[in-house]
Scaffold this motif. Structure first.
Motif, PDB file in Angstrom:
ATOM      1  N   GLY A  49      35.457  42.495  27.364  1.00 47.37           N
ATOM      2  CA  GLY A  49      35.140  43.283  26.178  1.00 47.37           C
ATOM      3  C   GLY A  49      35.342  44.838  26.112  1.00 47.37           C
ATOM      4  O   GLY A  49      35.639  45.091  25.178  1.00 47.37           O
ATOM      5  N   GLY A  69      35.026  47.167  23.342  1.00 49.07           N
ATOM      6  CA  GLY A  69      33.873  46.951  22.967  1.00 49.07           C
ATOM      7  C   GLY A  69      32.687  47.631  23.838  1.00 49.07           C
ATOM      8  O   GLY A  69      33.029  48.406  24.419  1.00 49.07           O
ATOM      9  N   HIS A 100      29.781  43.157  21.005  1.00 49.60           N
ATOM     10  CA  HIS A 100      30.388  44.447  21.603  1.00 49.60           C
ATOM     11  C   HIS A 100      31.029  45.542  20.378  1.00 49.60           C
ATOM     12  O   HIS A 100      31.591  46.408  20.347  1.00 49.60           O
TER      13      HIS A 100
END
Length: 167
Positions: free
Chosen positions: A54, A59, A129
């Protein structure tokens, strides 16, 4: 779920006097703590993979937020346990499971709950995220591919090492 069904069948055999209770108790005393430890390991391993992938996709999620999202995605799976008992009882296939059972009736609710768990997981990744759903889907798919790759390396590599050891 299959192990739960067979475990309940075994419990039925023990109650009716058809099976040894000592083996079942010993198995439960060993399997329950080991299963809990394996579950905790996979929670943290998946959280790590989701965090790293992520973050590579932009993220900002940290470990606890991602593990929370991952854990919440299993609520539909947990709901499947009592559903198993209800379906098997309602279809009168309890405790014997035969090949004449209409499996689609049993499997369809579990498929729906599994898909709903994936939807919850992707939405949770998106929130954790702080990015869009398509990036969360990408995180989910890349993590899934990474886990499959790691499992393939472990099992195929382990099989090759074992087969070379005996040849």
């Amino acid at each position: 779920l299959i192990s739960i069904v067979f475990g309940l069948k075994y419990l039925d055999n023990v109650i009716s006097g058809d099976g040894p209770i000592a083996f079942g108790m010993l198995l439960a005393l060993i399997a329950i703590p080991i299963s809990a430890l394996i579950g905790i390991f996979f929670l943290y391993a998946a959280g790590l993979f989701y965090r790293l992938i992520g973050q590579a996709l932009g993220g900002e999620g940290d470990g606890p937020e991602i593990r929370t999202a991952f854990a919440w995605s299993f609520v539909p799976t947990i709901a499947a346990f009592p559903l198993t008992v209800v379906l098997f009882t309602a279809l009168n296939i309890w405790p014997s499971f035969t090949m004449n059972t209409p499996l689609w009736i049993i499997n369809f609710p579990f498929l729906a709950l599994g898909i709903w768990g994936i939807v919850i997981q992707i939405a949770g990744l998106s929130v954790a995220h702080q990015f869009s759903i398509p990036r969360a889907i990408g995180t989910f798919l890349l993590t899934f591919a990474l886990v499959i790759l790691v499992m393939w390396i472990v099992f195929v590599g382990g099989g090759m090492i074992i087969s070379n050891a005996y040849s």
